[in-house]
Design a protein around this motif. Structure first.
Motif, PDB file in Angstrom:
ATOM      1  N   MET A 180       0.843  -1.207   0.000  1.00  0.00           N
ATOM      2  CA  MET A 180       0.000   0.000   0.000  1.00  0.00           C
ATOM      3  C   MET A 180       0.879   1.258   0.000  1.00  0.00           C
ATOM      4  N   ALA A 181       1.924   1.223   0.838  1.00  0.00           N
ATOM      5  CA  ALA A 181       2.817   2.391   0.929  1.00  0.00           C
ATOM      6  C   ALA A 181       3.523   2.635  -0.402  1.00  0.00           C
ATOM      7  N   LEU A 193       3.900   5.603  -5.764  1.00  0.00           N
ATOM      8  CA  LEU A 193       3.732   5.621  -7.223  1.00  0.00           C
ATOM      9  C   LEU A 193       2.610   6.582  -7.632  1.00  0.00           C
ATOM     10  N   LYS A 194       1.541   6.595  -6.828  1.00  0.00           N
ATOM     11  CA  LYS A 194       0.429   7.503  -7.111  1.00  0.00           C
ATOM     12  C   LYS A 194       0.887   8.962  -6.941  1.00  0.00           C
ATOM     13  N   ALA A 195       1.709   9.191  -5.907  1.00  0.00           N
ATOM     14  CA  ALA A 195       2.217  10.550  -5.684  1.00  0.00           C
ATOM     15  C   ALA A 195       3.100  10.992  -6.844  1.00  0.00           C
ATOM     16  N   LEU A 196       3.906  10.057  -7.364  1.00  0.00           N
ATOM     17  CA  LEU A 196       4.749  10.390  -8.528  1.00  0.00           C
ATOM     18  C   LEU A 196       3.876  10.842  -9.688  1.00  0.00           C
ATOM     19  N   GLN A 197       2.765  10.114  -9.889  1.00  0.00           N
ATOM     20  CA  GLN A 197       1.836  10.467 -10.969  1.00  0.00           C
ATOM     21  C   GLN A 197       1.212  11.831 -10.710  1.00  0.00           C
ATOM     22  N   THR A 198       0.764  12.040  -9.468  1.00  0.00           N
ATOM     23  CA  THR A 198       0.102  13.307  -9.117  1.00  0.00           C
ATOM     24  C   THR A 198       1.036  14.488  -9.338  1.00  0.00           C
ATOM     25  N   VAL A 199       2.237  14.369  -8.800  1.00  0.00           N
ATOM     26  CA  VAL A 199       3.197  15.470  -8.907  1.00  0.00           C
ATOM     27  C   VAL A 199       3.623  15.659 -10.358  1.00  0.00           C
ATOM     28  N   GLY A 200       3.837  14.542 -11.045  1.00  0.00           N
ATOM     29  CA  GLY A 200       4.207  14.599 -12.467  1.00  0.00           C
ATOM     30  C   GLY A 200       3.125  15.272 -13.278  1.00  0.00           C
ATOM     31  N   ALA A 201       1.876  14.924 -12.967  1.00  0.00           N
ATOM     32  CA  ALA A 201       0.743  15.492 -13.688  1.00  0.00           C
ATOM     33  C   ALA A 201       0.667  16.997 -13.456  1.00  0.00           C
ATOM     34  N   LYS A 202       0.930  17.411 -12.193  1.00  0.00           N
ATOM     35  CA  LYS A 202       0.894  18.846 -11.879  1.00  0.00           C
ATOM     36  C   LYS A 202       1.969  19.596 -12.671  1.00  0.00           C
TER      37      LYS A 202
END
Lengths: 134, 195
Positions: free
Chosen positions: A46-47, A52-61
């Motif tokens: 989960m961690a 990985l989700k944070a990488l996507q979020t930040v990358g998307a921003k």
């Protein structure tokens, strides 16, 4: 919310802090020896997924800030077409320490994931550039 | 001014850069991920939020450079403390008077994000139920184990380990052994929730 509920939340938080301080201080070896069940492994997984989700979020921003008007093209989505769950699962299980030590966790947990989670994880790893296309 | 800039640059060198943080995460071991997942779930116990969401918020802040990690600090410790401070700020903000929030609007941006995320769930009967049921489950889990229950009661009141040891007249070894037993039993609470 009642006073009692507020107090419950604070009391749970205080206990969580005390227990978590112990967990954080544990030597890695002890964590692995002590917690060998699938639930614990899923907590680790989960961690990793949150990362990985944070990488996507930040990358998307970042992408949004640089090129706000360019229509989005999702390479990972494109690559997902034609990839079966079976193939994606095999790919994830094939990850090993030679690729990246942290990916070992995902490889070990691949059998615990349902089809949707397999595809999401496969896509997340592709997006993060952590998985070979070939 | 020059002096201030020089000082500021020097201070920046004390912290990991965003790239270094990413490299640090990429090199995390299975045990480090387990520690983060476990502690995130612990901190969210009794709250209407998942450990994964809390971790996501904190890791995003780190990757955006809005939370900085001191070089000498292990990264899992850095992320853990960031999570703890977000939940702490969240709980404090919930307790405080709305007027007080307007006087200190910038105390924790992350806590505000958490408040926004949970807006529809705050103060609902469901939220109260989660908190009360979790505390009840915890008490049931330790029923009959008087020493552990006494330690937990002191921990609930936020007493420090040294104070607890003194009050219970425990040696450091006895106390460490009791804490280990509590931690292992406490883990079962997470297992129950996942079923």
């Amino acid at each position: 919310m009642t006073k009692q509920s507020k107090q419950s939340i604070e009391q749970l938080f205080n206990i969580a802090k005390a227990v978590s301080h112990q967990v954080i201080k544990l030597p890695d070896r002890e964590v692995l020896d002590e917690d060998n069940d699938s639930f614990t492994k899923s907590e680790g997984f989960m961690a990793k997924r949150a990362y990985l989700k944070a990488l996507q979020t930040v990358g998307a921003k970042d992408t949004k800030q640089v090129e706000p008007k360019v229509p989005s093209f999702n390479l990972a989505n494109t690559l997902m077409k034609g990839v079966s769950v079976k193939v994606a699962r095999q790919k994830l299980m094939g990850l090993n320490a030679a690729n990246d030590p942290s990916l070992q966790l995902i490889a070990n947990s691949a059998n615990l994931l349902n089809d949707e989670e397999i595809l999401k994880t496969y896509q997340a790893l592709l997006s993060a550039g952590l998985l070979d296309i070939g | 001014m020059e002096h201030k800039l020089a000082l500021s640059d020097k201070n920046l060198e004390d912290f990991l850069t965003i790239s270094e943080i990413k490299v640090g995460f990429d090199a995390f071991t299975e045990a480090q991920w387990i520690k983060l997942g476990k502690t995130a779930n612990n901190l969210c116990r009794g709250l209407p939020i998942e450990g994964a969401d809390l971790l996501h918020i904190v890791i995003c802040r780190a990757l955006e450079g809005r939370r900085r990690c001191r070089r000498e600090l292990p990264m899992e410790v850095f992320i853990y403390h960031a999570m703890e401070s977000v939940v702490d700020a969240f709980i404090k903000r919930r307790k405080s008077d709305p007027l007080e929030n307007t006087i200190h609007p910038l105390d924790s941006e992350d806590a505000i994000e958490l408040m926004d995320m949970l807006d529809s769930r705050i103060g609902t009967p469901e939220e109260e139920m989660i908190a009360n049921q979790t505390l009840q489950a915890l008490k049931q889990l330790f029923e009959g184990d008087e020493r552990s229950m006494e330690i937990l009661t002191y921990q609930m009141d936020n007493l420090q380990p040294a104070e607890i040891q003194k009050l219970m007249e425990l040696t450091p070894v006895q106390y460490a052994s009791a804490l280990k037993a509590i931690r292992r039993k406490y883990d079962k609470l997470g297992l129950q929730e996942s079923l």
